[in-house]
Motif scaffolding. Sequence first.
Motif, PDB file in Angstrom:
ATOM      1  N   THR A 140      41.050  35.962 -38.961  1.00  0.00           N
ATOM      2  CA  THR A 140      41.662  36.123 -40.283  1.00  0.00           C
ATOM      3  C   THR A 140      42.414  37.458 -40.352  1.00  0.00           C
ATOM      4  N   TYR A 472      39.400  32.636 -47.275  1.00  0.00           N
ATOM      5  CA  TYR A 472      39.234  31.798 -46.076  1.00  0.00           C
ATOM      6  C   TYR A 472      37.831  31.221 -46.139  1.00  0.00           C
ATOM      7  N   LYS A 474      35.033  28.280 -43.916  1.00  0.00           N
ATOM      8  CA  LYS A 474      34.771  27.458 -42.724  1.00  0.00           C
ATOM      9  C   LYS A 474      33.422  26.771 -42.867  1.00  0.00           C
ATOM     10  N   MET A 501      38.161  24.303 -41.298  1.00  0.00           N
ATOM     11  CA  MET A 501      38.489  25.589 -41.913  1.00  0.00           C
ATOM     12  C   MET A 501      39.779  25.468 -42.713  1.00  0.00           C
ATOM     13  N   ASN A 502      39.877  26.306 -43.738  1.00  0.00           N
ATOM     14  CA  ASN A 502      41.061  26.336 -44.580  1.00  0.00           C
ATOM     15  C   ASN A 502      41.189  27.736 -45.176  1.00  0.00           C
ATOM     16  N   TRP A 503      42.406  28.084 -45.676  1.00  0.00           N
ATOM     17  CA  TRP A 503      42.643  29.406 -46.222  1.00  0.00           C
ATOM     18  C   TRP A 503      43.844  29.381 -47.165  1.00  0.00           C
ATOM     19  N   PHE A 516      47.050  32.901 -37.844  1.00  0.00           N
ATOM     20  CA  PHE A 516      47.472  32.232 -39.075  1.00  0.00           C
ATOM     21  C   PHE A 516      49.004  32.164 -39.146  1.00  0.00           C
ATOM     22  N   SER A 523      47.854  27.033 -43.342  1.00  0.00           N
ATOM     23  CA  SER A 523      46.927  26.686 -44.412  1.00  0.00           C
ATOM     24  C   SER A 523      47.110  25.225 -44.795  1.00  0.00           C
TER      25      SER A 523
END
Length: 537
Positions: A140, A472, A474, A501-503, A516, A523
């Motif tokens: 991240t 973020y 997970k 996972m996502n952000w 990223f 994302s």
Amino acid sequence: MRSAVCRPWAGFSLLLLSTQLFAAPAPSIEERLARLEARTSSAEARASAAEADAARLRREVQQLNQQIGGRLPPPTEQALDQRIARIEAHQQALASAAPAADSSTRASEHLSDGFTFGGYARSGFMSNGSGAGHGGPYLTPAGSVGGAVGRLGNEVDTYMEAKLAKESQADNGTRSKYLLMLADGLETPNDWTAAQSQLNVRQAYAELSHLASFQDTPLLRNSTLWAGKRFDRDNFDLHWLDRGIVFLAGTGGGIYDLQPTQDWRINASLISRSYGDFGTEEKKDIRSYVATLNQFFDQGRWQVMLNGISSGQNDADLSSTKTTPLERKSRVNKSGFSPATGGAHGLFAYHRPDFFGREGYAKAVLLYGQGLGAEVNNIGADGDLLDQARTMRLAFYGHTRLNQDWRIAPALIAEHSQHRYVPGDDYRYMTFNVRLANELSSNFEMQYELSWQTMDLDARGYDGRQAAKGDYWKLTFAPTFKAQTGDFFVRPELRLFATYMNWSKDLDNFSATDDFGQKGFKSGGDWQLGVQMETWF
């Protein structure tokens, strides 16, 4: 017929005769005497060590008698006399048994005595729908300043450590230890990786402990002297994030376990690190020096660690001797600012041997650093920090058992730093991570990990980094096989895993060089599947 039958026997007789002719001659009387003398010398050395132990015990009895102004109570003196008698009996047994021992066996035992091998390793792969794999605890934007996230189902590398150690004891009872540690880490999944290898000697040091000449001094009696290249013995980390809470390492020397009182012990050391070679024609190796005073109270439950960092040439003149005064320049960081030449670092920690009355353990830690000490994890390792840099970090973590079949390991870490590399920059993040394990048999358990991180970063363009604000998260499911379930720290573990996972979209634009925002890793959500092993011993 008779001659044909006799030919094999004649050949066999010839073979026996040649074997006898070329066999090694029997040991001479001189050789046998030399071997006997070597065995006797070895027994005498061990007997001398036993005599030294007995003499030390007698000195302790005399000192105690002097302190209390008379003889010890009968039970105490009797117990010590029995200990001395056992040592003397062991000494006599060694002396009488020595001539009967086989010299080759004794030599083999001597070579292997005190030798140990230990290590750590992890290896695996992960892949998303496009066939690529992105991961790591520091993927991240907050990872650029040490903001790690959960590591389960989020590692794509092969990393190994191998530790070789040899311990021995001198005739006077002093113990010595030498340790060599090799390490390598890489992300390629190939079987032949010599071109990409980063094989490195991470530790090479020697220790002396139980020094005979220190036994009459209470302050030094339990101390250990060391010198060389090493990790500090009392480093500790947050395993679930692969994040060191405090990591002191370098080349130097020090002393462990000075004991001013029964509930107070002190470690002191001075180590050196390098920030690299800078300059034009005359390369300058910029060094830093870290002086450490690490104190433990109440049997190690409370810890206060103080570090002073000095690097007088960190902003040194890097110009060639051929340049004119107008062309000369000092070292600057990646944004053109002069780095700090010193700093301070402090740690205050509370270590519980249980999880607030339950099985497990718990730790709470507060860290603060300024100048070169504003890298509060890897002490003295970041040479680009400014004099006005300030960092504060708070961490809490541990593990316990929820019931007969479930275990839990929560962790929380938060950090705020300012003026790190550019005046006015500001980095804030907080990570919450929890790992769960459900034991389904003696060799199989389901592991789960939820990790969430929120961040507000303003790098002011340092190293091409932009402002970023967002979250973020997970979630990992990991069917796990192990030698025996029941503990988070039993290894080896063989895992299959699925990670989602996502952000926040804003985090995609933090840097053009991080994971990223790369093609296929933006994302909106990403599933990754993989397999991994992890072991240590």
